[in-house]
Design a protein around this motif. Structure first.
Motif, PDB file in Angstrom:
ATOM      1  N   LEU A 187      66.512 111.868 109.136  1.00 50.13           N
ATOM      2  CA  LEU A 187      66.081 112.380 107.830  1.00 50.13           C
ATOM      3  C   LEU A 187      64.890 113.323 107.985  1.00 50.13           C
ATOM      4  CD1 LEU A 187      66.024 112.395 104.725  1.00 50.13           C
ATOM      5  CD2 LEU A 187      64.743 110.240 104.808  1.00 50.13           C
ATOM      6  N   LEU A 188      63.917 112.885 108.817  1.00 49.91           N
ATOM      7  CA  LEU A 188      62.742 113.729 109.016  1.00 49.91           C
ATOM      8  C   LEU A 188      63.134 115.044 109.686  1.00 49.91           C
ATOM      9  CD1 LEU A 188      59.934 111.193 110.056  1.00 49.91           C
ATOM     10  CD2 LEU A 188      60.594 112.028 107.795  1.00 49.91           C
ATOM     11  N   GLY A 189      64.095 114.944 110.615  1.00 56.91           N
ATOM     12  CA  GLY A 189      64.585 116.157 111.272  1.00 56.91           C
ATOM     13  C   GLY A 189      65.151 117.140 110.256  1.00 56.91           C
ATOM     14  N   ARG A 190      65.935 116.617 109.306  1.00 59.54           N
ATOM     15  CA  ARG A 190      66.508 117.499 108.274  1.00 59.54           C
ATOM     16  C   ARG A 190      65.400 118.128 107.439  1.00 59.54           C
ATOM     17  NH1 ARG A 190      70.141 113.378 107.640  1.00 59.54           N
ATOM     18  NH2 ARG A 190      69.335 112.708 105.604  1.00 59.54           N
ATOM     19  N   LEU A 191      64.395 117.305 107.077  1.00 60.40           N
ATOM     20  CA  LEU A 191      63.291 117.836 106.272  1.00 60.40           C
ATOM     21  C   LEU A 191      62.551 118.939 107.023  1.00 60.40           C
ATOM     22  CD1 LEU A 191      61.865 114.516 104.747  1.00 60.40           C
ATOM     23  CD2 LEU A 191      63.195 116.299 103.577  1.00 60.40           C
ATOM     24  N   HIS A 192      62.393 118.709 108.331  1.00 62.51           N
ATOM     25  CA  HIS A 192      61.725 119.719 109.153  1.00 62.51           C
ATOM     26  C   HIS A 192      62.514 121.024 109.153  1.00 62.51           C
ATOM     27  CE1 HIS A 192      59.526 121.603 112.367  1.00 62.51           C
ATOM     28  NE2 HIS A 192      60.627 121.695 113.117  1.00 62.51           N
ATOM     29  N   GLU A 193      63.847 120.871 109.274  1.00 63.56           N
ATOM     30  CA  GLU A 193      64.689 122.081 109.260  1.00 63.56           C
ATOM     31  C   GLU A 193      64.592 122.814 107.940  1.00 63.56           C
ATOM     32  OE1 GLU A 193      68.567 120.701 110.481  1.00 63.56           O
ATOM     33  OE2 GLU A 193      67.616 120.126 112.379  1.00 63.56           O
ATOM     34  N   GLN A 194      64.381 122.025 106.832  1.00 64.40           N
ATOM     35  CA  GLN A 194      64.244 122.665 105.519  1.00 64.40           C
ATOM     36  C   GLN A 194      62.876 123.319 105.351  1.00 64.40           C
ATOM     37  OE1 GLN A 194      64.965 119.418 102.835  1.00 64.40           O
ATOM     38  NE2 GLN A 194      67.054 119.147 103.585  1.00 64.40           N
ATOM     39  N   GLY A 195      61.996 123.152 106.351  1.00 61.80           N
ATOM     40  CA  GLY A 195      60.707 123.828 106.289  1.00 61.80           C
ATOM     41  C   GLY A 195      59.556 122.970 105.837  1.00 61.80           C
ATOM     42  N   ARG A 196      59.787 121.633 105.705  1.00 59.33           N
ATOM     43  CA  ARG A 196      58.697 120.741 105.309  1.00 59.33           C
ATOM     44  C   ARG A 196      57.651 120.645 106.408  1.00 59.33           C
ATOM     45  NH1 ARG A 196      58.483 119.583 100.018  1.00 59.33           N
ATOM     46  NH2 ARG A 196      60.606 119.519  99.218  1.00 59.33           N
ATOM     47  N   THR A 197      56.398 120.462 106.002  1.00 56.80           N
ATOM     48  CA  THR A 197      55.317 120.234 106.941  1.00 56.80           C
ATOM     49  C   THR A 197      55.089 118.731 107.032  1.00 56.80           C
ATOM     50  OG1 THR A 197      54.333 122.249 106.063  1.00 56.80           O
ATOM     51  CG2 THR A 197      52.956 120.878 107.501  1.00 56.80           C
ATOM     52  N   ILE A 198      55.134 118.203 108.278  1.00 59.50           N
ATOM     53  CA  ILE A 198      55.035 116.747 108.457  1.00 59.50           C
ATOM     54  C   ILE A 198      53.965 116.406 109.479  1.00 59.50           C
ATOM     55  CG2 ILE A 198      56.286 114.659 109.156  1.00 59.50           C
ATOM     56  CD1 ILE A 198      58.907 116.210 108.490  1.00 59.50           C
ATOM     57  N   VAL A 199      53.103 115.455 109.099  1.00 58.63           N
ATOM     58  CA  VAL A 199      52.178 114.893 110.080  1.00 58.63           C
ATOM     59  C   VAL A 199      52.431 113.404 110.112  1.00 58.63           C
ATOM     60  CG1 VAL A 199      49.777 114.459 110.704  1.00 58.63           C
ATOM     61  CG2 VAL A 199      50.406 116.644 109.638  1.00 58.63           C
ATOM     62  N   MET A 200      52.752 112.863 111.307  1.00 59.83           N
ATOM     63  CA  MET A 200      53.000 111.415 111.360  1.00 59.83           C
ATOM     64  C   MET A 200      52.258 110.767 112.515  1.00 59.83           C
ATOM     65  SD  MET A 200      56.885 111.186 112.787  1.00 59.83           S
ATOM     66  CE  MET A 200      57.272 111.689 114.469  1.00 59.83           C
ATOM     67  N   VAL A 201      51.669 109.609 112.218  1.00 57.43           N
ATOM     68  CA  VAL A 201      51.012 108.815 113.241  1.00 57.43           C
ATOM     69  C   VAL A 201      52.065 107.900 113.845  1.00 57.43           C
ATOM     70  CG1 VAL A 201      49.346 106.955 113.629  1.00 57.43           C
ATOM     71  CG2 VAL A 201      48.768 108.854 112.081  1.00 57.43           C
ATOM     72  N   THR A 202      52.074 107.789 115.172  1.00 53.83           N
ATOM     73  CA  THR A 202      53.029 106.856 115.789  1.00 53.83           C
ATOM     74  C   THR A 202      52.522 106.363 117.136  1.00 53.83           C
ATOM     75  OG1 THR A 202      55.308 106.521 116.522  1.00 53.83           O
ATOM     76  CG2 THR A 202      54.371 108.716 116.825  1.00 53.83           C
ATOM     77  N   HIS A 203      52.946 105.142 117.464  1.00 56.55           N
ATOM     78  CA  HIS A 203      52.655 104.580 118.780  1.00 56.55           C
ATOM     79  C   HIS A 203      53.785 104.840 119.749  1.00 56.55           C
ATOM     80  CE1 HIS A 203      49.554 101.691 117.079  1.00 56.55           C
ATOM     81  NE2 HIS A 203      48.964 102.303 118.087  1.00 56.55           N
ATOM     82  N   ASN A 204      54.916 105.195 119.172  1.00 58.37           N
ATOM     83  CA  ASN A 204      56.152 105.216 119.943  1.00 58.37           C
ATOM     84  C   ASN A 204      56.406 106.606 120.539  1.00 58.37           C
ATOM     85  OD1 ASN A 204      58.822 105.255 120.792  1.00 58.37           O
ATOM     86  ND2 ASN A 204      59.497 103.887 119.135  1.00 58.37           N
ATOM     87  N   PRO A 205      56.375 106.719 121.879  1.00 59.33           N
ATOM     88  CA  PRO A 205      56.547 108.036 122.516  1.00 59.33           C
ATOM     89  C   PRO A 205      57.884 108.677 122.164  1.00 59.33           C
ATOM     90  CG  PRO A 205      55.838 106.388 124.101  1.00 59.33           C
ATOM     91  CD  PRO A 205      56.154 105.651 122.845  1.00 59.33           C
ATOM     92  N   ALA A 206      58.935 107.818 121.980  1.00 57.56           N
ATOM     93  CA  ALA A 206      60.256 108.373 121.653  1.00 57.56           C
ATOM     94  C   ALA A 206      60.226 109.041 120.290  1.00 57.56           C
ATOM     95  CB  ALA A 206      61.308 107.273 121.685  1.00 57.56           C
ATOM     96  N   VAL A 207      59.509 108.395 119.353  1.00 61.98           N
ATOM     97  CA  VAL A 207      59.389 108.974 118.014  1.00 61.98           C
ATOM     98  C   VAL A 207      58.579 110.259 118.084  1.00 61.98           C
ATOM     99  CG1 VAL A 207      58.450 108.626 115.709  1.00 61.98           C
ATOM    100  CG2 VAL A 207      59.653 106.764 116.844  1.00 61.98           C
ATOM    101  N   ALA A 208      57.471 110.176 118.831  1.00 64.03           N
ATOM    102  CA  ALA A 208      56.617 111.363 118.959  1.00 64.03           C
ATOM    103  C   ALA A 208      57.387 112.505 119.594  1.00 64.03           C
ATOM    104  CB  ALA A 208      55.374 111.030 119.784  1.00 64.03           C
ATOM    105  N   GLY A 209      58.347 112.141 120.454  1.00 68.84           N
ATOM    106  CA  GLY A 209      59.135 113.156 121.131  1.00 68.84           C
ATOM    107  C   GLY A 209      59.942 114.023 120.181  1.00 68.84           C
ATOM    108  N   ARG A 210      60.247 113.500 118.990  1.00 65.85           N
ATOM    109  CA  ARG A 210      61.021 114.272 118.032  1.00 65.85           C
ATOM    110  C   ARG A 210      60.183 115.340 117.344  1.00 65.85           C
ATOM    111  NH1 ARG A 210      65.811 111.583 116.673  1.00 65.85           N
ATOM    112  NH2 ARG A 210      66.189 113.370 115.309  1.00 65.85           N
ATOM    113  N   ALA A 211      58.840 115.141 117.345  1.00 63.13           N
ATOM    114  CA  ALA A 211      57.966 116.115 116.686  1.00 63.13           C
ATOM    115  C   ALA A 211      57.857 117.372 117.525  1.00 63.13           C
ATOM    116  CB  ALA A 211      56.593 115.494 116.469  1.00 63.13           C
ATOM    117  N   ARG A 212      57.338 118.433 116.925  1.00 68.09           N
ATOM    118  CA  ARG A 212      57.221 119.692 117.657  1.00 68.09           C
ATOM    119  C   ARG A 212      55.885 119.817 118.357  1.00 68.09           C
ATOM    120  NH1 ARG A 212      61.381 118.828 117.127  1.00 68.09           N
ATOM    121  NH2 ARG A 212      63.060 119.806 115.936  1.00 68.09           N
TER     122      ARG A 212
END
Ligand SMILES: Nc1ncnc2c1ncn2[C@@H]1O[C@H](COP(=O)(O)OP(=O)(O)OP(=O)(O)O)[C@@H](O)[C@H]1O
Ligand SMILES: [Mg+2]
Lengths: 230, 387
Positions: A187-212
């Motif tokens: 879902l976040l990936g789709r939002l990113h493609e739509q041009g949304r600006t996202i800042v997310m805190v995470t402990h999980n490297p796999a999750v962080a890996g999806r960010a740019r």
């Protein structure tokens, strides 16, 4: 040309005073560009949540400034700040972040109401938002009847309600199993493609890996800042 | 979404707590309303009875207090104290049209207390414009017979030809009065000499109702009577106001007690809402994150407490009026307030209703101020950090 949505300039945050004073952030500076997807990582207790709350105008820095589209949040009064949170910022927290006695639909309508859209317009729009996160048929269930992953998707829909400039998420996948996590990340990936600006805190490297972009915080300072894949 | 919907949902979340808090408000308001209703009914009834007296001046023995004055209106037993000779003197005073004496006594009939009133048959009939519903009226001023009021006839199922025993002497009932809507309905009447003889108070009466020729001259006639005869005289208006002031004091004191109950219920609201603020502190933080202003939070809690006042007020008025209807006759079953027994339908006028809801909602809103303020003082970050 990239446009800065949020600029954090030399922000320090000290909790408490005197002997009990604890510095959560020291002289931190960070720019978030429109359309970017930023992951904030770092050890526990080193200031990630504090940074997110100050960016979103939920708390005030001890020193330094926060600009949202050039407007200095730190100079706003509490009512203006509340309006800014309602219209320009969308928050998603780790857990328990829906009101338990309102249905999924009503939770979204609540945000629309704070943003200035009352009952009539609110209903159709809230349904559309629920539909966009794939939960239209759960509209009339209360959070207790939804799975953790479904609750988080409702929370994302609520965060999007007033078409905010930025989504701020504090460990949105922290309480989810891997299937729900994957669904939310899609879902976040789709939002990113739509041009949304996202800042997310995470402990999980796999999750962080999806960010740019990944920003590392340690001891209230920025320890690293790199673009994924480079 | 709107404020009303949000507040309504919050209100009903803890059904038990909601019910008990609301119950407290309703009970307090019900006590307040029923006492208010009873007090107002009493007031109305006394005014009606004063009209039924049909007198401009009331002649009483010297030294009567208000308690005895009330009995003039209610037909209760009275200490017989004016000699008939004084009444004759009063009749001779210029400006006096009629002076009708009453001898108020009491008997027990089938174990129930019943007023026995000695009267002058012809004068009374003229003064009260009595109508006969059954049987006939007195033929002579000393006929040993009984005419009964409509309510008494109904209560004991009496009709002409039945016998009515006073102090061991059976007397025939000759007539039943048509319903008058005042104390005459709940009394039995006999010629004055008959009552005087039965009660061994020959030549004495309890009080007299005087009509004057010219209403403008009431005060002058009153003075003249007091010069000529050894009696006290009050105007019907003085009588009424002195009785009303006493009744007002009593019902005012009762209402003050009830108001304390309402106040206690207001503390119940404070308690419930403070607990709610504490329970919902995380939600309050979430609402602020989503964009609620402090003003909205404040308004939401204040509205929630105001609803306790509104709903409690409505319930209280309903229960209170029912209570006045059911309990009124028992609460007022004494000489002081006996007349209310005849007024079984309690009702509140618009102004009183407004006052009642004003009190209920006003107190509830005041009770909500502190919890609402506490809610706005929660910092969103703190609120969410500690689950
Ligand atoms: N209200 C507060 N009062 C005092 N100290 C606080 C407060 N909030 C946070 N802190 C402290 O500030 C520091 C940073 O906290 P923060 O919650 O930002 O860390 P975090 O990086 O989000 O940690 P985690 O990964 O465990 O969520 C911690 O040492 C914390 O104990
Ligand atoms: Mg944190």
């Amino acid at each position: 040309m990239s446009e800065t949505v949020i600029r954090v300039a030399n922000v320090s945050k000290v909790y408490g005073t005197g002997e009990a004073a604890a510095t959560a952030l020291s002289e931190i500076s960070l720019d978030v560009e429109r359309g970017s997807w930023v992951a904030v990582m770092g050890p526990s207790g080193h200031g990630k949540s504090t940074l997110l709350q100050i960016m979103g105008g939920l708390d005030r820095p001890t020193r330094g400034q926060v600009y949202l589209h050039g407007i200095e949040l730190t100079t706003l009064g509490s009512a203006q700040l509340a309006q800014t949170r309602a219209r320009a910022i969308g928050f998603v927290f780790q857990s328990f972040n829906l009101l338990p006695h309102l249905t999924a639909l009503e939770n979204i309508q609540l945000a629309l109401w704070f943003g200035g859209k009352g009952d009539e317009k609110g209903h159709a729009q809230a349904m559309a938002l629920l539909d966009s996160v794939g939960l239209a048929e759960k509209a009339h269930l209360c959070p207790g009847a939804l799975s953790g992953g479904q609750q988080q998707r409702v929370a994302v829909a609520r965060a999007l309600a007033n078409d905010p400039d930025i989504l701020l998420m504090d460990e949105p996948t922290g309480n989810l199993d891997s299937a729900a996590e994957a669904e939310l990340l899609a879902l976040l990936g789709r939002l990113h493609e739509q041009g949304r600006t996202i800042v997310m805190v995470t402990h999980n490297p796999a999750v962080a890996g999806r960010a740019r972009r990944v920003v590392r915080v340690r001891d209230g300072r920025i320890e690293g800042d790199r673009v994924n894949g480079s | 979404m709107n404020l009303g919907k949000l507040v309504w949902r919050n209100l009903l979340r803890r059904k038990g707590r909601f019910a008990f808090t609301l119950g407290g408000v309703a009970v307090g308001m019900a006590a307040f309303v029923s006492l208010l209703t009873i007090g107002q009914g009493l007031d109305r009834e006394i005014k009606k009875q004063a009209q039924g007296l049909g007198a401009n001046l009331v002649v009483t023995p010297k030294g009567w207090c208000a308690y005895e004055q009330i009995s003039v209106l209610t037909g209760e037993q009275l200490p017989e104290a004016i000699p008939m000779s004084e009444i004759d003197k009063i009749m001779a005073v210029p400006g006096v049209k009629t002076a009708v004496p009453y001898l108020n006594e009491k008997t027990a009939f089938r174990n129930r207390p019943v007023p026995v009133i000695g009267i002058l048959p012809e004068e009374m009939r003229a003064l009260q414009k009595w109508q006969i519903a059954a049987g006939r009226y007195f033929k002579a001023a000393d006929e040993p017979a009984v005419v009964v009021g409509a309510a008494i006839a109904k209560q004991f199922q009496l009709k002409p030809g039945d016998s009515f025993t006073v102090r061991g002497h059976p007397l025939p009932i000759i007539g039943v009065l048509r319903e008058a809507g005042n104390k005459d309905d709940v009394a039995t009447f006999m010629p004055l000499p008959v009552v005087q003889k039965l009660y061994e108070v020959e030549g004495k009466v309890s009080f007299a109702a005087v009509q004057v020729d010219d209403l403008q001259q009431v005060d002058a006639v009153s003075l003249r009577i007091q010069e000529k005869a050894n009696v006290a005289v009050v105007t019907d208006k003085q009588l009424l106001s002195s009785i009303l002031s006493i009744v007002g004091m009593v019902s005012g004191a009762m209402q003050a007690v009830a108001a304390v109950g309402v106040l206690a219920a207001a503390f119940g609201i404070v308690n419930t809402l403070l607990t709610a603020v504490y329970e919902r502190r995380r939600e309050i933080g979430i609402m602020q994150a989503v964009g609620s202003t402090r003003r909205t939070l404040f308004a939401a809690f204040l509205l929630e407490s105001g609803l306790y006042g509104l709903l409690g007020g409505i319930l209280g008025v309903l229960v209170g009026m029912l209570g006045a209807y059911v309990l009124g006759p028992y609460l007022t079953d004494n000489a002081f307030t006996a007349s209310l027994r005849q007024s079984p339908v309690p009702s509140l006028d618009g102004a009183t209703l407004l006052l009642t809801f004003g009190l209920s909602i006003g107190l509830a809103l005041a009770a909500g101020l502190y919890p609402a303020w506490r809610a706005t003082k929660l910092s969103p970050v703190e609120a969410m950090r500690y689950v």
